[in-house]
Design an enzyme around this catalytic site. Structure first.
Site, PDB file in Angstrom:
ATOM      1  N   ARG A  39       0.826  -1.199   0.000  1.00  0.00           N
ATOM      2  CA  ARG A  39       0.000   0.000   0.000  1.00  0.00           C
ATOM      3  C   ARG A  39       0.863   1.252   0.000  1.00  0.00           C
ATOM      4  O   ARG A  39       0.582   2.232  -0.699  1.00  0.00           O
ATOM      5  CB  ARG A  39      -0.922  -0.026   1.218  1.00  0.00           C
ATOM      6  CG  ARG A  39      -1.937   1.102   1.233  1.00  0.00           C
ATOM      7  CD  ARG A  39      -3.056   0.803   2.218  1.00  0.00           C
ATOM      8  NE  ARG A  39      -3.976   1.916   2.278  1.00  0.00           N
ATOM      9  CZ  ARG A  39      -4.017   2.792   3.282  1.00  0.00           C
ATOM     10  NH1 ARG A  39      -3.212   2.671   4.306  1.00  0.00           N
ATOM     11  NH2 ARG A  39      -4.877   3.783   3.270  1.00  0.00           N
ATOM     12  N   HIS A  59       0.764   4.129  -2.849  1.00  0.00           N
ATOM     13  CA  HIS A  59       0.466   5.516  -2.517  1.00  0.00           C
ATOM     14  C   HIS A  59       1.632   6.435  -2.840  1.00  0.00           C
ATOM     15  O   HIS A  59       1.423   7.595  -3.179  1.00  0.00           O
ATOM     16  CB  HIS A  59       0.080   5.626  -1.040  1.00  0.00           C
ATOM     17  CG  HIS A  59      -1.317   5.199  -0.767  1.00  0.00           C
ATOM     18  ND1 HIS A  59      -2.124   5.815   0.161  1.00  0.00           N
ATOM     19  CD2 HIS A  59      -2.076   4.222  -1.322  1.00  0.00           C
ATOM     20  CE1 HIS A  59      -3.322   5.228   0.175  1.00  0.00           C
ATOM     21  NE2 HIS A  59      -3.299   4.259  -0.705  1.00  0.00           N
ATOM     22  N   SER A 103       8.153  10.450  -1.635  1.00  0.00           N
ATOM     23  CA  SER A 103       7.551  11.649  -1.042  1.00  0.00           C
ATOM     24  C   SER A 103       6.566  11.285   0.060  1.00  0.00           C
ATOM     25  O   SER A 103       6.276  12.102   0.936  1.00  0.00           O
ATOM     26  CB  SER A 103       6.859  12.486  -2.118  1.00  0.00           C
ATOM     27  OG  SER A 103       5.947  11.714  -2.870  1.00  0.00           O
ATOM     28  N   ASN A 134      -3.574   8.659   3.630  1.00  0.00           N
ATOM     29  CA  ASN A 134      -2.341   8.056   4.130  1.00  0.00           C
ATOM     30  C   ASN A 134      -2.274   7.948   5.651  1.00  0.00           C
ATOM     31  O   ASN A 134      -1.277   7.461   6.201  1.00  0.00           O
ATOM     32  CB  ASN A 134      -1.128   8.864   3.636  1.00  0.00           C
ATOM     33  CG  ASN A 134      -0.933   8.744   2.141  1.00  0.00           C
ATOM     34  OD1 ASN A 134      -1.268   7.728   1.546  1.00  0.00           O
ATOM     35  ND2 ASN A 134      -0.404   9.790   1.521  1.00  0.00           N
ATOM     36  N   HIS A 143      -5.410  -6.674  -3.183  1.00  0.00           N
ATOM     37  CA  HIS A 143      -6.402  -6.713  -2.110  1.00  0.00           C
ATOM     38  C   HIS A 143      -6.605  -8.119  -1.567  1.00  0.00           C
ATOM     39  O   HIS A 143      -7.486  -8.348  -0.754  1.00  0.00           O
ATOM     40  CB  HIS A 143      -7.734  -6.143  -2.605  1.00  0.00           C
ATOM     41  CG  HIS A 143      -7.733  -4.660  -2.711  1.00  0.00           C
ATOM     42  ND1 HIS A 143      -8.785  -3.932  -3.194  1.00  0.00           N
ATOM     43  CD2 HIS A 143      -6.774  -3.760  -2.391  1.00  0.00           C
ATOM     44  CE1 HIS A 143      -8.486  -2.646  -3.154  1.00  0.00           C
ATOM     45  NE2 HIS A 143      -7.267  -2.520  -2.683  1.00  0.00           N
ATOM     46  N   SER A 196      -8.171 -15.365   4.272  1.00  0.00           N
ATOM     47  CA  SER A 196      -6.938 -15.519   3.510  1.00  0.00           C
ATOM     48  C   SER A 196      -6.179 -14.202   3.415  1.00  0.00           C
ATOM     49  O   SER A 196      -5.408 -13.985   2.496  1.00  0.00           O
ATOM     50  CB  SER A 196      -7.271 -16.024   2.090  1.00  0.00           C
ATOM     51  OG  SER A 196      -6.119 -16.197   1.308  1.00  0.00           O
ATOM     52  N   ASP A 198      -2.028 -14.425  -2.809  1.00  0.00           N
ATOM     53  CA  ASP A 198      -2.419 -15.397  -3.828  1.00  0.00           C
ATOM     54  C   ASP A 198      -3.459 -14.751  -4.731  1.00  0.00           C
ATOM     55  O   ASP A 198      -3.685 -13.533  -4.655  1.00  0.00           O
ATOM     56  CB  ASP A 198      -2.967 -16.676  -3.170  1.00  0.00           C
ATOM     57  CG  ASP A 198      -4.066 -16.384  -2.146  1.00  0.00           C
ATOM     58  OD1 ASP A 198      -4.855 -15.419  -2.374  1.00  0.00           O
ATOM     59  OD2 ASP A 198      -4.163 -17.095  -1.130  1.00  0.00           O
TER      60      ASP A 198
END
Length: 326
Positions: free
Chosen positions: A64, A68, A78, A96, A195, A250, A255
């Protein structure tokens, strides 16, 4: 990208509106530090793996962070810069606020500065940490990484707000967010597969449970059984602290299971469900149901993302400390 999606939707969650600046990674290359700091990649892996061994939620957080960072001003670290009295930095923008793992990045940077002062950029550290944290599960690198990024010297919270894809995006806005970064429809769908690890905060999807069109209704595209389960965890629209696994059962395993639940209409965010509203995107989802295909394609798409707007050569700087511009 799951680690507390918040607004990340890993680069799937908010449209970063900043231009790519015409530089798309032409000078990045493998083994960039082979001569200047031959231990660099091993140092990053060792420290990253040490922390993931005791904190299995880190891979989602580093993915993530990488998303971002790259969607705002390109992959220039940054996102690591601390705010000052005169500037509110990206790190403190709403999308953030739930990022994490900064302490691990700092530990890596400290070791690298001891071993090879002024050589390895914070931007490359983020890129490596994202790959290495996911790779811990497999005890080997699961995609190749090109290096040679330099660090930016500007970080503004307003630019994060303007550029990070939102979990509330529909297909049109999502696709445009990625196109703004020279990423394709294929990249959008494949990178959404991040995700498969991490969590999302209730307030970024609870409207799908309680007030989808502003009339106290539920999102009809959300699996009703899954919706009922989510309601037991997110009991109100105002809950902004509870988190839910993005890939139930999971969420610590990288995966292709995300695409399986997506087909069952159990994508957590509106931006997940949006992938099934376009025939082209839906066809790519079907392709990702083959595990080997997903791993191959994810490696290619995250390489493309990691080249967004990079600073190379004499551009930017090599920060001495990642949270502070030299």
């Amino acid at each position: 990208m799951k680690g507390s999606l918040s607004l990340f939707m890993f680069c799937i969650v908010v449209v970063f509106g900043i231009s790519i600046g015409g530089c798309n990674g032409g000078e990045l290359k493998k083994n960039f530090y082979k001569k200047s700091c031959p231990q660099a990649e091993q140092i990053v892996q060792n420290i990253t793996w040490k922390h993931v061994a005791s904190n299995p939620t880190l891979p989602a957080k580093f993915l993530r962070m990488h998303f971002h960072d790259c969607f705002v001003r390109g992959c220039d670290a940054s996102v690591l810069v601390d705010s000052t009295a005169n500037n509110t930095a990206e790190k403190d923008a709403i999308p953030n606020k739930s990022l994490a793992g900064f302490d691990v990045i700092d530990e890596i940077k400290t070791q690298l500065e001891t071993t090879c002062p002024g050589i390895v950029s914070c931007a490359d550290i983020i890129t490596l940490a994202a790959r290495d944290s996911v790779s811990f599960q497999f005890n080997k690198s699961v995609w190749g990484v090109q290096l040679g990024r330099r660090d930016g010297n500007i970080s503004r919270a307003s630019e994060a707000l303007a550029n990070i894809p939102s979990p509330f995006f529909n297909f049109t806005t999502l696709r445009q967010a990625f196109a703004n970064k020279n990423l394709t429809l294929h990249d959008l769908v494949v990178l959404s597969g991040a995700h498969t690890i991490g969590v999302g905060h209730c307030n970024f999807f609870s409207n799908r449970l309680y007030n989808f069109t502003g009339k106290g209704d539920a999102d009809p595209t959300l699996n009703s059984t899954y919706a009922a389960t989510l309601k037991t965890k997110c009991t109100s629209l105002s809950d902004n602290t509870t988190t839910v696994e993005m890939d139930p059962g999971s969420s610590l395993s990288f995966d292709n299971h995300y695409f399986t639940i997506l087909k069952q209409r159990e994508g957590l965010f509106q931006s997940d469900a949006a992938l099934l509203t376009n025939n082209g995107a839906s066809n790519i989802v079907d392709e990702m149901l083959t595990s080997s295909k997903f791993f191959t394609e994810f490696g290619q798409s995250i390489k493309s993302m990691g080249a967004i707007g990079v600073l190379t050569g004499s551009s930017g700087e090599i920060r001495k400390k990642c949270p502070v511009i030299n």
